[in-house]
Design a protein around this motif. Structure first.
Motif, PDB file in Angstrom:
ATOM      1  N   GLU A 108     -35.745  40.967 -16.757  1.00  9.95           N
ATOM      2  CA  GLU A 108     -34.467  40.269 -16.641  1.00  9.95           C
ATOM      3  C   GLU A 108     -34.682  38.800 -16.262  1.00  9.95           C
ATOM      4  O   GLU A 108     -33.994  37.899 -16.790  1.00  9.95           O
ATOM      5  N   THR A 109     -35.620  38.526 -15.362  1.00 10.04           N
ATOM      6  CA  THR A 109     -35.879  37.145 -14.965  1.00 10.04           C
ATOM      7  C   THR A 109     -36.421  36.324 -16.133  1.00 10.04           C
ATOM      8  O   THR A 109     -35.994  35.174 -16.352  1.00 10.04           O
ATOM      9  N   LEU A 110     -37.339  36.872 -16.879  1.00 13.04           N
ATOM     10  CA  LEU A 110     -37.847  36.163 -18.054  1.00 13.04           C
ATOM     11  C   LEU A 110     -36.723  35.872 -19.044  1.00 13.04           C
ATOM     12  O   LEU A 110     -36.679  34.782 -19.642  1.00 13.04           O
ATOM     13  N   ARG A 111     -35.833  36.814 -19.232  1.00 13.17           N
ATOM     14  CA  ARG A 111     -34.706  36.600 -20.144  1.00 13.17           C
ATOM     15  C   ARG A 111     -33.852  35.424 -19.669  1.00 13.17           C
ATOM     16  O   ARG A 111     -33.456  34.568 -20.468  1.00 13.17           O
ATOM     17  N   ARG A 112     -33.585  35.358 -18.362  1.00 11.41           N
ATOM     18  CA  ARG A 112     -32.783  34.259 -17.818  1.00 11.41           C
ATOM     19  C   ARG A 112     -33.478  32.919 -18.015  1.00 11.41           C
ATOM     20  O   ARG A 112     -32.833  31.916 -18.366  1.00 11.41           O
ATOM     21  N   LEU A 113     -34.774  32.883 -17.812  1.00  7.04           N
ATOM     22  CA  LEU A 113     -35.529  31.636 -17.984  1.00  7.04           C
ATOM     23  C   LEU A 113     -35.536  31.202 -19.447  1.00  7.04           C
ATOM     24  O   LEU A 113     -35.407  30.014 -19.755  1.00  7.04           O
ATOM     25  N   LYS A 114     -35.670  32.161 -20.334  1.00  2.84           N
ATOM     26  CA  LYS A 114     -35.640  31.853 -21.761  1.00  2.84           C
ATOM     27  C   LYS A 114     -34.271  31.313 -22.169  1.00  2.84           C
ATOM     28  O   LYS A 114     -34.175  30.319 -22.910  1.00  2.84           O
ATOM     29  N   GLU A 115     -33.208  31.939 -21.692  1.00  2.00           N
ATOM     30  CA  GLU A 115     -31.857  31.489 -22.020  1.00  2.00           C
ATOM     31  C   GLU A 115     -31.557  30.115 -21.440  1.00  2.00           C
ATOM     32  O   GLU A 115     -30.699  29.398 -21.956  1.00  2.00           O
ATOM     33  N   ARG A 216     -43.472  28.701  -3.023  1.00  2.79           N
ATOM     34  CA  ARG A 216     -43.990  30.048  -2.754  1.00  2.79           C
ATOM     35  C   ARG A 216     -42.799  30.989  -2.600  1.00  2.79           C
ATOM     36  O   ARG A 216     -41.888  30.708  -1.800  1.00  2.79           O
ATOM     37  N   VAL A 217     -42.776  32.062  -3.365  1.00  2.00           N
ATOM     38  CA  VAL A 217     -41.690  33.031  -3.312  1.00  2.00           C
ATOM     39  C   VAL A 217     -42.282  34.433  -3.360  1.00  2.00           C
ATOM     40  O   VAL A 217     -43.409  34.620  -3.814  1.00  2.00           O
ATOM     41  N   PRO A 218     -41.526  35.463  -2.904  1.00  6.13           N
ATOM     42  CA  PRO A 218     -42.086  36.811  -2.847  1.00  6.13           C
ATOM     43  C   PRO A 218     -42.017  37.593  -4.147  1.00  6.13           C
ATOM     44  O   PRO A 218     -42.695  38.615  -4.280  1.00  6.13           O
ATOM     45  N   SER A 219     -41.208  37.153  -5.103  1.00 10.20           N
ATOM     46  CA  SER A 219     -41.091  37.874  -6.370  1.00 10.20           C
ATOM     47  C   SER A 219     -40.524  36.935  -7.428  1.00 10.20           C
ATOM     48  O   SER A 219     -39.993  35.855  -7.111  1.00 10.20           O
ATOM     49  N   LEU A 220     -40.625  37.355  -8.682  1.00  8.88           N
ATOM     50  CA  LEU A 220     -40.285  36.458  -9.785  1.00  8.88           C
ATOM     51  C   LEU A 220     -38.802  36.126  -9.821  1.00  8.88           C
ATOM     52  O   LEU A 220     -38.425  35.037 -10.280  1.00  8.88           O
ATOM     53  N   ASP A 221     -37.940  36.998  -9.347  1.00 10.30           N
ATOM     54  CA  ASP A 221     -36.506  36.730  -9.439  1.00 10.30           C
ATOM     55  C   ASP A 221     -36.044  35.605  -8.517  1.00 10.30           C
ATOM     56  O   ASP A 221     -34.883  35.175  -8.601  1.00 10.30           O
TER      57      ASP A 221
END
Length: 234
Positions: A108-115, A216-221
């Motif tokens: 879902e995060t990759l989709r948001r970045l692509k959009e 620095r973040v704990p997860s991709l989202d």
């Protein structure tokens, strides 16, 4: 820590441990290989030992395929734990890698970045045939996959990153690299000067003491929020 500078055209990603559940998948494969013996093995120690052998082998010349490197690293690790190794064990491991799934938030995060208009690429220490199964699970949004097999070199060397940038036709200032492997990707960023976001998933792997990633973040989202804060994403 905040992101700054020009909006990147490309977001590049490490694959295993960043997008794909590497430690979890590795231990699942090891449990299959070791069967009843797995109860005697400390998983964290096994992974740390495997990592050490893998990275040492990747640094050697001439270049070896990741299939070969992973087999040799597994053999050395099992020997270190007093376990018997069989060639079939390596096939179990390499066969399992392409089936390792993404982390729950990744697709879902990759989709948001692509959009949002970013181009997405993977730069990974692997072979084309191995990573194909992982990429097929990422929702069809990855524009380019660049591997150690293509570059003839592994991270953290400059060679694989320079090959990636040449392949994408960009300079290092036109991207932000997103990774969970500080002992590889952040070492390269320190040496080569490209911007990074470290996905710190709480493993024992730490960045070099003389380098701080831009974020620095704990997860991709958490990445879209960083990009919005930088003015790069609405």
């Amino acid at each position: 820590m905040t992101l700054s500078g020009p909006r990147p055209e490309w977001l590049t990603f490490d694959c295993y441990g960043t997008l794909i559940q590497w430690d979890e998948g590795l231990m699942a494969a090891i449990e299959t290989i070791l069967s009843d013996e797995v109860a005697t093995v400390d998983p964290a120690a096994f992974i740390a030992t495997f990592d050490g052998h893998e990275h040492a082998l990747e640094a050697e010349r001439p270049h070896r395929s990741f299939r070969t490197v992973s087999a040799l690293a597994l053999e050395k690790t099992m020997a270190a734990f007093g376990l018997r190794f069989d060639a079939a064990d390596a096939e179990i491991l390499t066969g399992s890698i392409g089936r390792m799934p993404p982390f729950p938030e990744v697709v879902e995060t990759l989709r948001r970045l692509k959009e949002a208009g970013f181009k997405l690429a993977i730069i990974s220490n692997t072979d084309d045939a191995i990573i194909a199964g992982n990429v097929s699970q990422l929702g069809g949004v990855i524009d380019r996959v660049i591997t150690a097999e293509q570059a003839g070199a592994y991270k953290p060397t400059a060679q694989i990153f320079q090959h990636a940038w040449d392949s994408l036709g960009i300079s290092r200032d036109a991207l932000v690299h997103i990774c969970a492997s500080p002992h590889l990707d952040l070492v390269a960023a320190r040496n080569l000067g490209f911007r990074t976001i470290w996905i710190d998933r709480g493993t024992s792997r730490k960045p070099p003491s003389d380098y701080r990633p831009e974020a620095r973040v704990p997860s991709l989202d958490h990445v879209p929020g960083l990009l919005r804060a930088a003015g790069w994403m609405t």
